[in-house]
Design a protein around this motif. Structure first.
Motif, PDB file in Angstrom:
ATOM      1  N   LYS A   1      13.249  31.395   0.291  1.00 58.13           N
ATOM      2  CA  LYS A   1      12.268  30.391   0.735  1.00 58.13           C
ATOM      3  C   LYS A   1      10.887  31.023   0.841  1.00 58.13           C
ATOM      4  O   LYS A   1       9.884  30.462   0.385  1.00 58.13           O
TER       5      LYS A   1
ATOM      6  N   GLU B   1       7.521  30.013  -1.281  1.00 52.72           N
ATOM      7  CA  GLU B   1       6.373  29.339  -0.662  1.00 52.72           C
ATOM      8  C   GLU B   1       5.069  30.122  -0.814  1.00 52.72           C
ATOM      9  O   GLU B   1       4.020  29.678  -0.346  1.00 52.72           O
TER      10      GLU B   1
ATOM     11  N   SER C   1       1.790  28.259  -2.057  1.00 52.51           N
ATOM     12  CA  SER C   1       1.131  27.370  -1.101  1.00 52.51           C
ATOM     13  C   SER C   1       0.581  28.142   0.095  1.00 52.51           C
ATOM     14  O   SER C   1      -0.509  27.841   0.592  1.00 52.51           O
TER      15      SER C   1
END
Ligand code: F6R
Length: 362
Positions: A11, A15, A18
């Protein structure tokens, strides 16, 4: 919450585009960088001392190239546990900078306290703004990575690099070592990083295949030159942390001074070689590895791949990136390689044995 991913590490890797985009929405303004006023004028600084542990130390080693190249400022980098007990002299006009995701690492905090009253300015680059290291510095710069749960640092490393590059740009501006246009150019190029990192993440399927092979190895070498040298060490650290495979990162030019003796047909050698100013040198080291039957995993861009890719056993192609930004992109294949190798081995990715997320004892 793993947001549909198998591990927090996956994860946190995913990410990064962003997270980095958000961090730079904060830091990059139309005309400059949104840093606090407590930052020193780097014209008044003659020496920069960077101190950290582990992955944060590799971020510092990368930053040394940036500060030297862009701002022509002498930089010393040290591991906190060595720095603190060596009791080094702190020259006049020194800024001491401590990099720590948690802001609580015992050795880094002790090194900071050693510099109190000796350095002109104490700066920190942290992920936790309420942390001890942040509170005890004259100026704490948040990396804005958000909570990182995986023990192996990924997005925090990327965001550390990001703030350190911004700081080197600011230092170059203060010292007049680059023109405002040149610096504006780099800042603009930084805005394209989230898109480039997204493209780099598309190497995941190729990486999975390579990782399957790596998972059978007992030793892996990582090679890089210049900005890719710290990344080679970071790639090796990440791999050993979560897959328990012995890995070492070396400067490509050091190969023939010892480590090449380790190379045989069972040794995968990961070569980080974007088509930059040092490409030819790194490639000649890669060819020395191949001549000794080493199995090369070449991580390069499309230009590098078309020139030399066919010589490597495995080829991972990254998007083109300006040389100065390359560490922020090549961090991705280093992370993916470690992650998929650990997954192939079935080790505990998020909670590797013997390791803690925050090391508050020395
Ligand atoms: C490696 C890793 C560690 C930390 C080191 C410093 O993936 O996470 O090497 O980088 O323990 O921790 P901080 O940054 O919290 O000071």
């Amino acid at each position: 919450d793993k947001a549909g991913h198998k591990h927090f590490m996956a994860k946190e890797i995913a990410e990064q585009p962003s997270v980095l985009g958000d961090a730079n929405a904060h830091y990059l303004t139309e005309t400059g960088i949104n840093f606090p006023d407590e930052l020193p004028d780097f014209k008044e600084i003659n020496q920069l001392t960077l101190v950290a542990c582990g992955t944060a130390f590799y971020a510092c080693l990368t930053a040394k190239y940036w500060f030297e190249r862009l701002a022509r400022i002498p930089v010393e980098v040290d591991i906190a546990s060595e720095f603190r007990y060596r009791e080094p002299p702190v020259a006049p006009k020194t800024a001491a900078l401590f990099v720590s995701q948690s802001g609580e690492t015992a050795d880094t905090l002790a090194a900071l306290r050693y510099c109190e009253g000796k350095a002109d300015k104490i700066l920190s680059v942290v992920n936790v703004p309420e942390s001890s290291i942040a509170r005890e510095s004259d100026c704490a710069l948040p990396i804005l990575a958000g909570t990182e749960i995986g023990v192996a640092s990924t997005k925090a490393f990327l965001c550390q690099l990001n703030v350190l590059l911004l700081l080197a740009i600011r230092a170059a501006e203060d010292r007049g070592t680059r023109t405002p246009e040149q610096l504006a150019n780099i800042r603009n190029e930084m805005r394209s990083l989230p898109g480039l990192i997204n493209q780099a993440l598309e190497a995941a399927p190729a990486m999975k295949k390579t990782a399957k092979r790596l998972s059978a190895a007992t030793d892996v070498l990582f090679l890089g030159r210049g900005l890719m040298y710290p990344m080679a060490m970071e790639g090796a650290l990440k791999l050993k942390e979560i897959s328990y495979i012995h890995a070492e990162g070396y400067a490509s030019g050091e190969l023939k001074h010892g480590p090449i003796a380790l190379v045989d047909k069972k040794t995968p050698v990961v070569v980080l070689a974007p088509k930059d100013s040092l490409f030819d040198k790194t490639i000649s080291n890669m060819q020395e590895v191949i001549a000794r039957s080493g199995k090369v995993v070449l991580v390069t861009d499309s230009q590098g791949a078309s020139m030399i890719g066919s010589e490597a056993a495995d080829l991972i192609v990254m998007p083109d990136v300006p040389e100065i930004l390359s560490p922020l992109l090549y961090a991705i294949p280093a992370q993916l390689l470690a992650y998929y190798t650990a997954v192939a081995k079935g080790t505990d990715v998020d909670q590797p044995r013997n390791l803690a997320k925050s090391v508050t004892v020395e």
